[in-house]
Design a protein around this motif. Structure first.
Motif, PDB file in Angstrom:
ATOM      1  N   LEU A  68      34.843 -26.018 -16.829  1.00  0.00           N
ATOM      2  CA  LEU A  68      36.007 -25.244 -16.402  1.00  0.00           C
ATOM      3  C   LEU A  68      37.104 -26.164 -15.879  1.00  0.00           C
ATOM      4  N   VAL A  69      36.737 -27.103 -15.023  1.00  0.00           N
ATOM      5  CA  VAL A  69      37.721 -28.044 -14.482  1.00  0.00           C
ATOM      6  C   VAL A  69      38.331 -28.880 -15.604  1.00  0.00           C
ATOM      7  N   GLU A  70      37.508 -29.334 -16.509  1.00  0.00           N
ATOM      8  CA  GLU A  70      38.010 -30.105 -17.654  1.00  0.00           C
ATOM      9  C   GLU A  70      39.039 -29.303 -18.449  1.00  0.00           C
ATOM     10  N   ARG A  71      38.811 -27.998 -18.564  1.00  0.00           N
ATOM     11  CA  ARG A  71      39.687 -27.158 -19.380  1.00  0.00           C
ATOM     12  C   ARG A  71      41.013 -26.839 -18.706  1.00  0.00           C
ATOM     13  N   PHE A  72      41.055 -26.808 -17.362  1.00  0.00           N
ATOM     14  CA  PHE A  72      42.358 -26.519 -16.750  1.00  0.00           C
ATOM     15  C   PHE A  72      43.135 -27.777 -16.362  1.00  0.00           C
ATOM     16  N   MET A  73      42.493 -28.939 -16.399  1.00  0.00           N
ATOM     17  CA  MET A  73      43.221 -30.179 -16.135  1.00  0.00           C
ATOM     18  C   MET A  73      44.142 -30.515 -17.310  1.00  0.00           C
ATOM     19  N   PRO A  74      45.317 -31.062 -17.051  1.00  0.00           N
ATOM     20  CA  PRO A  74      46.204 -31.472 -18.149  1.00  0.00           C
ATOM     21  C   PRO A  74      45.541 -32.509 -19.049  1.00  0.00           C
ATOM     22  N   ALA A  75      45.879 -32.459 -20.326  1.00  0.00           N
ATOM     23  CA  ALA A  75      45.262 -33.342 -21.316  1.00  0.00           C
ATOM     24  C   ALA A  75      45.483 -34.815 -20.989  1.00  0.00           C
ATOM     25  N   GLU A  76      46.556 -35.124 -20.279  1.00  0.00           N
ATOM     26  CA  GLU A  76      46.853 -36.527 -19.974  1.00  0.00           C
ATOM     27  C   GLU A  76      45.795 -37.170 -19.082  1.00  0.00           C
ATOM     28  N   TYR A  77      44.968 -36.339 -18.432  1.00  0.00           N
ATOM     29  CA  TYR A  77      43.924 -36.876 -17.557  1.00  0.00           C
ATOM     30  C   TYR A  77      42.556 -36.932 -18.241  1.00  0.00           C
ATOM     31  N   ALA A  78      42.514 -36.635 -19.525  1.00  0.00           N
ATOM     32  CA  ALA A  78      41.249 -36.715 -20.256  1.00  0.00           C
ATOM     33  C   ALA A  78      40.683 -38.128 -20.151  1.00  0.00           C
ATOM     34  N   GLY A  79      39.441 -38.228 -19.749  1.00  0.00           N
ATOM     35  CA  GLY A  79      38.799 -39.527 -19.616  1.00  0.00           C
ATOM     36  C   GLY A  79      39.029 -40.215 -18.284  1.00  0.00           C
ATOM     37  N   ASP A  80      39.832 -39.610 -17.409  1.00  0.00           N
ATOM     38  CA  ASP A  80      40.092 -40.188 -16.088  1.00  0.00           C
ATOM     39  C   ASP A  80      39.016 -39.680 -15.127  1.00  0.00           C
ATOM     40  N   GLY A  81      37.935 -40.428 -15.027  1.00  0.00           N
ATOM     41  CA  GLY A  81      36.797 -39.990 -14.227  1.00  0.00           C
ATOM     42  C   GLY A  81      37.115 -39.803 -12.764  1.00  0.00           C
ATOM     43  N   ARG A  82      37.946 -40.669 -12.221  1.00  0.00           N
ATOM     44  CA  ARG A  82      38.286 -40.563 -10.801  1.00  0.00           C
ATOM     45  C   ARG A  82      39.050 -39.277 -10.515  1.00  0.00           C
ATOM     46  N   MET A  83      40.040 -38.965 -11.361  1.00  0.00           N
ATOM     47  CA  MET A  83      40.804 -37.737 -11.159  1.00  0.00           C
ATOM     48  C   MET A  83      39.932 -36.508 -11.384  1.00  0.00           C
ATOM     49  N   PHE A  84      39.040 -36.589 -12.362  1.00  0.00           N
ATOM     50  CA  PHE A  84      38.150 -35.458 -12.616  1.00  0.00           C
ATOM     51  C   PHE A  84      37.277 -35.172 -11.402  1.00  0.00           C
ATOM     52  N   GLU A  85      36.666 -36.187 -10.833  1.00  0.00           N
ATOM     53  CA  GLU A  85      35.786 -35.980  -9.685  1.00  0.00           C
ATOM     54  C   GLU A  85      36.562 -35.437  -8.491  1.00  0.00           C
ATOM     55  N   GLN A  86      37.779 -35.917  -8.290  1.00  0.00           N
ATOM     56  CA  GLN A  86      38.607 -35.409  -7.197  1.00  0.00           C
ATOM     57  C   GLN A  86      38.940 -33.935  -7.416  1.00  0.00           C
ATOM     58  N   THR A  87      39.323 -33.603  -8.653  1.00  0.00           N
ATOM     59  CA  THR A  87      39.698 -32.227  -8.972  1.00  0.00           C
ATOM     60  C   THR A  87      38.500 -31.295  -8.858  1.00  0.00           C
ATOM     61  N   LEU A  88      37.355 -31.742  -9.331  1.00  0.00           N
ATOM     62  CA  LEU A  88      36.137 -30.945  -9.228  1.00  0.00           C
ATOM     63  C   LEU A  88      35.798 -30.660  -7.771  1.00  0.00           C
ATOM     64  N   ALA A  89      35.910 -31.665  -6.922  1.00  0.00           N
ATOM     65  CA  ALA A  89      35.619 -31.477  -5.498  1.00  0.00           C
ATOM     66  C   ALA A  89      36.596 -30.491  -4.869  1.00  0.00           C
TER      67      ALA A  89
END
Length: 235
Positions: A68-89
């Motif tokens: 779900l988080v992957e799907r609402f994050m902008p495509a420009e952050y695809a593969g950005d593990g640090r931003m993903f973990e922050q957003t998930l938290a």
């Protein structure tokens, strides 16, 4: 749809066609869409990202919070593990505080569950929602007695529709695959049952609708809780 053969114990009371039923959670027994959408949009707003209409989240949920988080994050952050973990938290923190703001069981669900339990059907929940969120929601809205087992997403198993977590639930329940039904509202749920060798029933009142369920190969599609109970009980 596949017909259910009705058997009778004493000539008047039908024997359940399924002795165990495993339910999906979001979009199947609980309408959680508005709270999930609010948490997603709140997280997006924190970063100045585009937000989405509630109905758009119907196709973002279903594969667990990570997806779900992957799907609402902008495509420009695809593969950005640090931003993903922050957003998930951030998402988990907000959703954890607000997961009960608008969530409620679908009308007729509690009555259906009680009817099935009274008929001796064993009930369980298997969801891709994080277990730490799923278990309290079940306790709040359904109590501790209706379900023999509640299994949310944990690191020990890959998410649905992969078979291991479903097989784990089956083993814990001592359930017979031939008389177990998996019930859900999306293609993920239909595959969840089939991947574990179970029949799958789709509910058209959920997040995705009849067309997706039929396209996924659902063995049954029902429109109401009354229809679902009749299917399970072989009426």
């Amino acid at each position: 749809m596949v017909a259910v053969c009705v058997s009778y114990i004493d000539g008047s009371v039908p024997m359940a066609a399924f002795s165990t039923v495993i339910f999906d959670l979001d979009g199947t027994i609980l309408n959680t869409l508005e709270d999930l959408a609010a948490a997603g949009n709140h997280t997006c707003e924190m970063h100045g990202w585009p937000t989405f209409a509630v109905d758009e989240y119907r196709y973002k949920v279903g594969n667990g919070m990570l997806k779900l988080v992957e799907r609402f994050m902008p495509a420009e952050y695809a593969g950005d593990g640090r931003m993903f973990e922050q957003t998930l938290a951030e998402f988990r923190a907000y959703y954890g505080e607000h997961k009960e703001d608008h969530t409620a069981p679908y009308a007729g669900t509690i009555e259906m569950l009680d009817r099935l339990r009274a008929a001796g059907v064993q009930l369980a929940v298997l969801t891709n929602k994080d277990h730490v969120s799923a278990a309290p929601l079940i306790e709040k809205y359904f109590g501790s007695e209706r379900f023999a087992l509640v299994q949310g997403r944990v690191d020990a198993f890959p998410p649905k529709p992969e078979a291991p977590v479903t097989l784990h639930v089956m083993e814990e329940l001592g359930a017979n695959p031939a008389t177990t039904l998996y019930v859900g509202d999306s293609n993920v749920d239909i595959l969840t049952g089939h991947n574990a060798g179970l029949k799958s029933a789709g509910v058209s009142w959920g997040f995705r609708g009849r067309a997706e369920l039929e396209a996924a190969g659902a063995d049954y599609v029902v429109n109401t809780q009354t229809e679902l109970a009749a299917l399970i009980l072989g009426e």
